[in-house]
Design an enzyme around this catalytic site. Structure first.
Site, PDB file in Angstrom:
ATOM      1  N   TYR A 171     -11.540   6.851 -15.428  1.00  0.00           N
ATOM      2  CA  TYR A 171     -11.642   5.581 -14.712  1.00  0.00           C
ATOM      3  C   TYR A 171     -12.165   4.476 -15.616  1.00  0.00           C
ATOM      4  O   TYR A 171     -11.616   3.373 -15.665  1.00  0.00           O
ATOM      5  CB  TYR A 171     -12.560   5.771 -13.504  1.00  0.00           C
ATOM      6  CG  TYR A 171     -12.687   4.569 -12.603  1.00  0.00           C
ATOM      7  CD1 TYR A 171     -11.654   4.216 -11.738  1.00  0.00           C
ATOM      8  CD2 TYR A 171     -13.854   3.795 -12.593  1.00  0.00           C
ATOM      9  CE1 TYR A 171     -11.782   3.122 -10.890  1.00  0.00           C
ATOM     10  CE2 TYR A 171     -13.982   2.711 -11.757  1.00  0.00           C
ATOM     11  CZ  TYR A 171     -12.944   2.376 -10.901  1.00  0.00           C
ATOM     12  OH  TYR A 171     -13.067   1.291 -10.065  1.00  0.00           O
TER      13      TYR A 171
ATOM     14  N   ASP B 293       0.852  -1.186   0.000  1.00  0.00           N
ATOM     15  CA  ASP B 293       0.000   0.000   0.000  1.00  0.00           C
ATOM     16  C   ASP B 293       0.887   1.235   0.000  1.00  0.00           C
ATOM     17  O   ASP B 293       2.073   1.175   0.360  1.00  0.00           O
ATOM     18  CB  ASP B 293      -0.913   0.003   1.233  1.00  0.00           C
ATOM     19  CG  ASP B 293      -2.252   0.664   0.972  1.00  0.00           C
ATOM     20  OD1 ASP B 293      -3.274  -0.030   0.960  1.00  0.00           O
ATOM     21  OD2 ASP B 293      -2.273   1.905   0.765  1.00  0.00           O
TER      22      ASP B 293
ATOM     23  N   ASP C 223       4.494   2.039  -4.104  1.00  0.00           N
ATOM     24  CA  ASP C 223       3.659   2.665  -5.120  1.00  0.00           C
ATOM     25  C   ASP C 223       3.705   1.780  -6.364  1.00  0.00           C
ATOM     26  O   ASP C 223       4.776   1.559  -6.927  1.00  0.00           O
ATOM     27  CB  ASP C 223       4.194   4.064  -5.426  1.00  0.00           C
ATOM     28  CG  ASP C 223       3.369   4.830  -6.453  1.00  0.00           C
ATOM     29  OD1 ASP C 223       2.538   4.211  -7.147  1.00  0.00           O
ATOM     30  OD2 ASP C 223       3.576   6.051  -6.572  1.00  0.00           O
ATOM     31  N   VAL C 224       2.550   1.282  -6.795  1.00  0.00           N
ATOM     32  CA  VAL C 224       2.530   0.342  -7.921  1.00  0.00           C
ATOM     33  C   VAL C 224       2.921   0.996  -9.239  1.00  0.00           C
ATOM     34  O   VAL C 224       3.176   0.288 -10.222  1.00  0.00           O
ATOM     35  CB  VAL C 224       1.146  -0.336  -8.069  1.00  0.00           C
ATOM     36  CG1 VAL C 224       0.820  -1.178  -6.847  1.00  0.00           C
ATOM     37  CG2 VAL C 224       0.044   0.694  -8.346  1.00  0.00           C
TER      38      VAL C 224
ATOM     39  N   LYS D 164     -10.171   1.085 -16.756  1.00  0.00           N
ATOM     40  CA  LYS D 164     -10.687  -0.220 -16.354  1.00  0.00           C
ATOM     41  C   LYS D 164     -11.063  -1.080 -17.554  1.00  0.00           C
ATOM     42  O   LYS D 164     -10.978  -2.321 -17.491  1.00  0.00           O
ATOM     43  CB  LYS D 164     -11.874  -0.041 -15.410  1.00  0.00           C
ATOM     44  CG  LYS D 164     -11.490   0.515 -14.037  1.00  0.00           C
ATOM     45  CD  LYS D 164     -10.461  -0.356 -13.318  1.00  0.00           C
ATOM     46  CE  LYS D 164     -10.256   0.066 -11.876  1.00  0.00           C
ATOM     47  NZ  LYS D 164      -9.259  -0.790 -11.177  1.00  0.00           N
TER      48      LYS D 164
ATOM     49  N   ASN E  17      -4.858  -5.171  -7.198  1.00  0.00           N
ATOM     50  CA  ASN E  17      -6.082  -4.502  -6.772  1.00  0.00           C
ATOM     51  C   ASN E  17      -5.962  -2.984  -6.693  1.00  0.00           C
ATOM     52  O   ASN E  17      -6.978  -2.297  -6.620  1.00  0.00           O
ATOM     53  CB  ASN E  17      -6.475  -5.060  -5.386  1.00  0.00           C
ATOM     54  CG  ASN E  17      -7.625  -4.323  -4.760  1.00  0.00           C
ATOM     55  OD1 ASN E  17      -8.760  -4.418  -5.210  1.00  0.00           O
ATOM     56  ND2 ASN E  17      -7.337  -3.556  -3.715  1.00  0.00           N
TER      57      ASN E  17
END
Length: 253
Positions: free
Chosen positions: A145, A33, A52-53, A149, A79
């Site tokens: 968004y 996270d 941080d992804v 997605k 996720n």
């Protein structure tokens, strides 16, 4: 030895709910996270990384730590995501668009890239990507968004094709409206954008489903555990909505 799962954005919200379901079923848990405070609050027996992804150096370092501590990973829940701007397309700032795409799409790519490299050595593994019903329908005022997605689904299906021969599986969960603080923020911003009350927007989301209700984070966790299990050993490349069946993604209430 119990199986091992990495969950990104796992210290709060849907990610935390997913982690709790895996924990209940006896998995070893590793959560990543960007929220250091939230990470301090997760159960002490969980492993954790502040990462941080969207930062490949940080992602690579985390997987190196997983390799050193665990020797591998059996499932990865990609996720991490953010809601992005809630506004008409002409009012979206490019920087806000880019940040939304970076976390939702590029973050999924980076986590999957490093997970695949690790999992191929064992010849087994499941990657579970969190998309959204916004990746299946158009959602007014949620262009960034929704675009990210939708792209996540295309990426996951392609990845499933690439890695199937190596014994790896990739599937996508599309949550609908999930009860919790993140969705609450979306409701409030969308109410402003549409000139409606927060309660009207909430009722609109709920009434747009066949079952007339929001879902809980635990519902997403239950699906993730199934997709990571041996019961789903030949389930790959699938996009599964956990949403009470969206029948009208933009109802007017």
């Amino acid at each position: 030895m119990s199986r091992r799962v990495l969950i990104t954005a796992g210290a709060s919200g849907v990610g935390l709910a997913i982690a709790r379901i895996f924990d209940r079923d006896g998995w070893q848990i590793w959560v990543a996270d960007v929220d250091a405070t939230a990470l301090k609050m997760v159960p002490e027996h969980w492993r954790r990384s502040l990462a941080d992804v969207t930062d490949e150096t940080a992602v690579a370092a985390m997987f190196a730590e997983i390799a050193a501590d665990w020797g591998g990973v059996d499932a990865v829940c990609a996720n991490a995501g953010i809601a992005g701007p809630t506004a008409a397309v002409e009012d979206i700032e490019l920087v806000d668009w880019q940040r939304c795409v970076a976390v939702n799409l590029e973050g999924t790519f980076l986590i999957s890239k490093h997970a695949v490299s690790m999992m191929k050595t064992s010849g087994t593994g499941a990657i579970i990507v969190t998309s959204s019903t916004a990746g299946q329908y158009g959602y007014p005022f949620r262009a960034a968004y929704s675009a990210a997605k939708w792209a996540v689904i295309g990426f996951a299906k392609t990845l499933a094709m690439e890695v199937g021969a190596s014994g790896l599986r990739v599937n996508v969960i599309c949550p609908g409206a999930v009860e919790g603080p993140r969705m609450e923020g979306v409701l409030e911003r969308e109410a402003v954008a549409k000139g409606m009350s927060r309660d009207s927007v909430y009722k609109g989301y709920a009434s747009g489903t066949a079952m007339g209700q929001f879902v809980e984070g635990a519902d997403i966790g239950e699906m993730a555990v199934f997709l990571a299990s041996d019961a789903a050993r030949l389930v790959s490349g699938q996009v599964i909505a956990v949403d009470g069946f969206t029948v009208n993604p933009d109802p007017k209430v």
